[in-house]
Design an enzyme around this catalytic site. Structure first.
Site, PDB file in Angstrom:
ATOM      1  N   ASP A 117      74.286  75.727 -55.258  1.00 37.12           N
ATOM      2  CA  ASP A 117      73.864  77.080 -55.742  1.00 37.12           C
ATOM      3  C   ASP A 117      74.267  77.305 -57.063  1.00 37.12           C
ATOM      4  O   ASP A 117      75.484  77.250 -57.516  1.00 37.12           O
ATOM      5  CB  ASP A 117      74.617  78.204 -54.774  1.00 37.12           C
ATOM      6  CG  ASP A 117      74.186  78.297 -53.370  1.00 37.12           C
ATOM      7  OD1 ASP A 117      73.232  77.352 -53.236  1.00 37.12           O
ATOM      8  OD2 ASP A 117      74.521  79.065 -52.709  1.00 37.12           O
TER       9      ASP A 117
ATOM     10  N   ASP B 165      64.343  84.371 -45.261  1.00 34.98           N
ATOM     11  CA  ASP B 165      65.784  84.982 -45.457  1.00 34.98           C
ATOM     12  C   ASP B 165      65.503  86.505 -44.574  1.00 34.98           C
ATOM     13  O   ASP B 165      64.889  87.424 -44.994  1.00 34.98           O
ATOM     14  CB  ASP B 165      65.888  85.436 -46.830  1.00 34.98           C
ATOM     15  CG  ASP B 165      65.870  84.056 -47.676  1.00 34.98           C
ATOM     16  OD1 ASP B 165      66.459  82.974 -47.118  1.00 34.98           O
ATOM     17  OD2 ASP B 165      65.700  84.145 -48.868  1.00 34.98           O
TER      18      ASP B 165
END
Length: 239
Positions: A8, A130
């Site tokens: 990330d 998500d």
């Protein structure tokens, strides 16, 4: 089951967040390329990269780092975060990524996603779902919707999607184990191949995921557990 280590990116550094909260970050490396090379050396066959600045701001902000990672590796790299238009998809693929992951675009610019799926195909454009309480969240998880996650995935399967990365937001970065029930439900009812994301904390979690492969959960993304030293990529692959 394919193990995908996660990188990330935030301001060019390798970080992890708790439940996607920008303020709850831990920096693990200032050299994401070296981290990616380490994962490949340990046997990773595919890498998952997220541009967190892009996810929060709606535009790719780590293109230089992403391009450097892709150039340094020989394994496929899939990239998500801030991919909001058909042009964004093309830009990420032009950087050398194997696949672009889209989530917010599927809600806010569905025509763009349909065009991208038709142009690049479901193997190169991956749907990201998500989920918070089984409803889709967008804009870097900052905005909720009333869209049921499975029905949303089914909708995109009918339009050319072949894989979904399913993230249970409540579990992401928490090391509390994946949501096995939700993952199996997503795989069986959507008909898509499923990449599990969020919550993996131990080799035992990976063992519990393995039976879901029969339902279509055939990839798993692992982030914080590796960075925290709970197991290595090599140990995960051996497991």
């Amino acid at each position: 089951m394919l193990i995908l280590p996660a990188i990330d990116l935030k301001q060019g550094r390798c970080v992890r967040l708790l439940q996607g909260a920008a303020a709850a970050e831990t920096v693990y490396s200032d050299d994401p390329v070296a981290m990616a090379q380490k994962f490949e050396a340990e046997g990773a066959q595919r890498l998952h990269v997220v541009d967190l600045d892009g996810a929060f701001q709606g535009a790719g902000a780590n293109q230089t780092s992403i391009a450097a990672i892709v150039k340094a590796l020989s394994i496929p790299v899939q990239v998500g975060g801030g991919i909001r238009t058909r042009e964004d998809v093309a830009r990420v693929l032009d950087l050398g990524a194997t696949a672009a992951i889209v989530g917010t675009m599927a809600v806010k610019r569905p025509d763009d996603l349909e065009a991208a799926l038709q142009e690049f195909g479901g193997d190169r454009v991956i749907l990201g779902v998500d989920s918070r309480n089984r409803q889709v969240a967008v804009e870097g998880w900052q905005e909720g919707t009333e869209l049921a996650d499975v029905q949303f995935a089914q909708h995109w399967k009918e339009r050319g999607a072949t894989r979904v990365i399913f993230t249970d937001i409540a579990r992401d970065g928490m090391l509390t184990g994946p949501n096995l029930e939700a993952l199996q439900d997503m795989a069986e009812r959507s008909g898509l191949r499923v990449t599990a994301s969020g919550g993996v904390s131990s080799l035992e979690d990976l063992r519990q995921l393995k039976p879901l492969e029969a339902s279509g959960v055939d990839h798993v993304i692992v982030g914080k557990a590796i960075y925290e030293g709970r197991f290595s990529v090599a140990e995960a692959l051996a497991c």
